[in-house]
Scaffold this motif. Sequence first.
Motif, PDB file in Angstrom:
ATOM      1  N   GLN A  87     -16.443  19.180  29.644  1.00  0.00           N
ATOM      2  CA  GLN A  87     -15.531  18.118  29.240  1.00  0.00           C
ATOM      3  C   GLN A  87     -15.433  17.067  30.343  1.00  0.00           C
ATOM      4  N   VAL A  88     -15.413  15.797  29.958  1.00  0.00           N
ATOM      5  CA  VAL A  88     -15.279  14.712  30.944  1.00  0.00           C
ATOM      6  C   VAL A  88     -14.015  14.897  31.770  1.00  0.00           C
ATOM      7  N   ALA A  89     -12.940  15.305  31.132  1.00  0.00           N
ATOM      8  CA  ALA A  89     -11.658  15.461  31.824  1.00  0.00           C
ATOM      9  C   ALA A  89     -11.701  16.529  32.914  1.00  0.00           C
ATOM     10  N   ASP A  90     -12.689  17.436  32.832  1.00  0.00           N
ATOM     11  CA  ASP A  90     -12.785  18.519  33.817  1.00  0.00           C
ATOM     12  C   ASP A  90     -13.633  18.136  35.034  1.00  0.00           C
ATOM     13  N   ILE A  91     -14.229  16.954  35.025  1.00  0.00           N
ATOM     14  CA  ILE A  91     -15.055  16.521  36.156  1.00  0.00           C
ATOM     15  C   ILE A  91     -14.156  16.216  37.360  1.00  0.00           C
ATOM     16  N   GLU A  92     -14.504  16.785  38.503  1.00  0.00           N
ATOM     17  CA  GLU A  92     -13.695  16.583  39.702  1.00  0.00           C
ATOM     18  C   GLU A  92     -13.960  15.240  40.367  1.00  0.00           C
ATOM     19  N   HIS A  93     -15.211  14.791  40.368  1.00  0.00           N
ATOM     20  CA  HIS A  93     -15.527  13.528  41.043  1.00  0.00           C
ATOM     21  C   HIS A  93     -14.804  12.389  40.320  1.00  0.00           C
ATOM     22  N   PRO A  94     -13.858  11.732  40.978  1.00  0.00           N
ATOM     23  CA  PRO A  94     -13.007  10.760  40.274  1.00  0.00           C
ATOM     24  C   PRO A  94     -13.765   9.567  39.694  1.00  0.00           C
ATOM     25  N   ILE A  95     -14.733   9.035  40.428  1.00  0.00           N
ATOM     26  CA  ILE A  95     -15.461   7.864  39.926  1.00  0.00           C
ATOM     27  C   ILE A  95     -16.319   8.230  38.728  1.00  0.00           C
ATOM     28  N   VAL A  96     -17.009   9.359  38.810  1.00  0.00           N
ATOM     29  CA  VAL A  96     -17.835   9.813  37.675  1.00  0.00           C
ATOM     30  C   VAL A  96     -16.960  10.040  36.452  1.00  0.00           C
ATOM     31  N   ARG A  97     -15.839  10.727  36.640  1.00  0.00           N
ATOM     32  CA  ARG A  97     -14.940  11.017  35.516  1.00  0.00           C
ATOM     33  C   ARG A  97     -14.451   9.736  34.864  1.00  0.00           C
ATOM     34  N   GLU A  98     -14.012   8.775  35.666  1.00  0.00           N
ATOM     35  CA  GLU A  98     -13.464   7.536  35.098  1.00  0.00           C
ATOM     36  C   GLU A  98     -14.535   6.688  34.419  1.00  0.00           C
ATOM     37  N   ILE A  99     -15.734   6.647  34.993  1.00  0.00           N
ATOM     38  CA  ILE A  99     -16.794   5.845  34.380  1.00  0.00           C
ATOM     39  C   ILE A  99     -17.237   6.437  33.050  1.00  0.00           C
ATOM     40  N   LEU A 100     -17.402   7.750  32.990  1.00  0.00           N
ATOM     41  CA  LEU A 100     -17.807   8.366  31.725  1.00  0.00           C
ATOM     42  C   LEU A 100     -16.743   8.147  30.650  1.00  0.00           C
ATOM     43  N   GLY A 101     -15.478   8.208  31.048  1.00  0.00           N
ATOM     44  CA  GLY A 101     -14.409   7.926  30.094  1.00  0.00           C
ATOM     45  C   GLY A 101     -14.380   6.469  29.684  1.00  0.00           C
ATOM     46  N   PHE A 102     -14.584   5.576  30.635  1.00  0.00           N
ATOM     47  CA  PHE A 102     -14.579   4.135  30.378  1.00  0.00           C
ATOM     48  C   PHE A 102     -15.698   3.737  29.413  1.00  0.00           C
ATOM     49  N   LEU A 103     -16.875   4.312  29.607  1.00  0.00           N
ATOM     50  CA  LEU A 103     -18.022   3.989  28.748  1.00  0.00           C
ATOM     51  C   LEU A 103     -18.104   4.874  27.497  1.00  0.00           C
ATOM     52  N   LYS A 104     -17.139   5.793  27.390  1.00  0.00           N
ATOM     53  CA  LYS A 104     -17.068   6.701  26.221  1.00  0.00           C
ATOM     54  C   LYS A 104     -18.380   7.467  26.036  1.00  0.00           C
ATOM     55  N   ILE A 105     -18.877   7.995  27.124  1.00  0.00           N
ATOM     56  CA  ILE A 105     -20.113   8.781  27.078  1.00  0.00           C
ATOM     57  C   ILE A 105     -19.765  10.237  26.831  1.00  0.00           C
ATOM     58  N   ASN A 106     -20.341  10.783  25.756  1.00  0.00           N
ATOM     59  CA  ASN A 106     -20.013  12.153  25.369  1.00  0.00           C
ATOM     60  C   ASN A 106     -21.254  12.975  25.035  1.00  0.00           C
ATOM     61  N   PHE A 107     -22.431  12.476  25.445  1.00  0.00           N
ATOM     62  CA  PHE A 107     -23.656  13.243  25.203  1.00  0.00           C
ATOM     63  C   PHE A 107     -24.025  14.017  26.466  1.00  0.00           C
ATOM     64  N   PRO A 108     -24.822  15.078  26.349  1.00  0.00           N
ATOM     65  CA  PRO A 108     -25.219  15.864  27.527  1.00  0.00           C
ATOM     66  C   PRO A 108     -25.904  14.990  28.567  1.00  0.00           C
ATOM     67  N   LEU A 109     -25.495  15.139  29.813  1.00  0.00           N
ATOM     68  CA  LEU A 109     -25.928  14.204  30.841  1.00  0.00           C
ATOM     69  C   LEU A 109     -26.017  14.890  32.200  1.00  0.00           C
ATOM     70  N   GLU A 110     -27.045  14.511  32.965  1.00  0.00           N
ATOM     71  CA  GLU A 110     -27.169  14.967  34.351  1.00  0.00           C
ATOM     72  C   GLU A 110     -27.136  13.750  35.272  1.00  0.00           C
ATOM     73  N   ILE A 111     -26.369  13.860  36.344  1.00  0.00           N
ATOM     74  CA  ILE A 111     -26.242  12.786  37.331  1.00  0.00           C
ATOM     75  C   ILE A 111     -26.516  13.379  38.712  1.00  0.00           C
ATOM     76  N   LYS A 112     -27.385  12.708  39.463  1.00  0.00           N
ATOM     77  CA  LYS A 112     -27.664  13.130  40.837  1.00  0.00           C
ATOM     78  C   LYS A 112     -27.533  11.927  41.778  1.00  0.00           C
ATOM     79  N   VAL A 113     -27.005  12.194  42.957  1.00  0.00           N
ATOM     80  CA  VAL A 113     -26.745  11.122  43.924  1.00  0.00           C
ATOM     81  C   VAL A 113     -27.373  11.466  45.273  1.00  0.00           C
TER      82      VAL A 113
END
Length: 329
Positions: free
Chosen positions: A66-92
């Motif tokens: 769930q997006v709401a369970d993401i700890e990284h604050p910027i990642v969580r807010e961006i995924l919510g802002f863009l309404k992304i709800n498909f399976p996704l991998e992010i690496k930095v």
Amino acid sequence: MIITRVPLRMSFVGGGTDLKVFYEKDYGEVLSTTINQYIYITVKKQTKLVPDKFRIGYSKTENVNQVADIEHPIVREILGFLKINFPLEIKVMADIPARTGLGSSSSFTVGLLHALHALRGESISPYRLAEEAVYIELNCLKRAIGKQDHYAAAFGGLNKIKFMPDESVIVSPILCPRTIRENFFNHLALFYTFKTRDAESILKGQQRDTAGKWEILKEIRDSVHRFESILEGNGNFKDLGKILEESWQKKKTLHAEISNESIDKFYQKAKKIGALGGKLLGAGGGGFLLFVIPPAKQGVLEKELKGMLKVDVKYEPQGSTIIYFNEND
């Protein structure tokens, strides 16, 4: 799969006037450049075969559904802002540690937004990219920071950035000859103090004291025009160093934690060796010390500043860039 590369930045003069508490009553202005130190962000759509919907790798790894369970604050807010709800991998990945005064959090925000817009097949202008990044960090996360870094990361290059009371922002390239710009960069020496800091805590204190420091902030802002005039004119490095020196001494009066005894000793040692001026980058407290010093004296400076690491930097003309795009990956 998409990979974005986002430059970090060095801010020369005007820092602190990009805070809303200042520019909402008067305009703010900074002069900064992006450099060849980067943050790389990879985003990839996942199949339903993966056990976790969102896999996020940075200094730690998160596997959540769930997006709401993401700890990284910027990642969580961006995924919510863009309404992304498909399976996704992010690496930095990053060339430079976070919290060191080079605008890394803003560059990350810009780069992740850029990558995700591209993943959805959307092009986005540097201006809108910066606006969205500002919205995420300042509005959604309520961070007590300025907004110069978002525009630097999105636009890239050597720019004057003006912040108006109506929230509009004007980005103007510094029109200096290439020879002056290259010689200017040859006169820059960047040293890592191996001390990281929380910029937000310093900036919160600075904002509380803004009313009592108004005239100092105006002087810091007005140094931008002087700095710009020299870069676009004769490129006198002695004068540029003097402006940095004056601006740094004024900035130290804005908050007690901007500098400390250790940083002041390093700075004074650099001055004795031949530095024409300098400053601590970012909000203060640690990170990187920047000096304007003739190239012939930089080797001596590097030997004398024991306990610090010299990082060679070059001019980067581009802002956030998509360096890999494959919709089939």
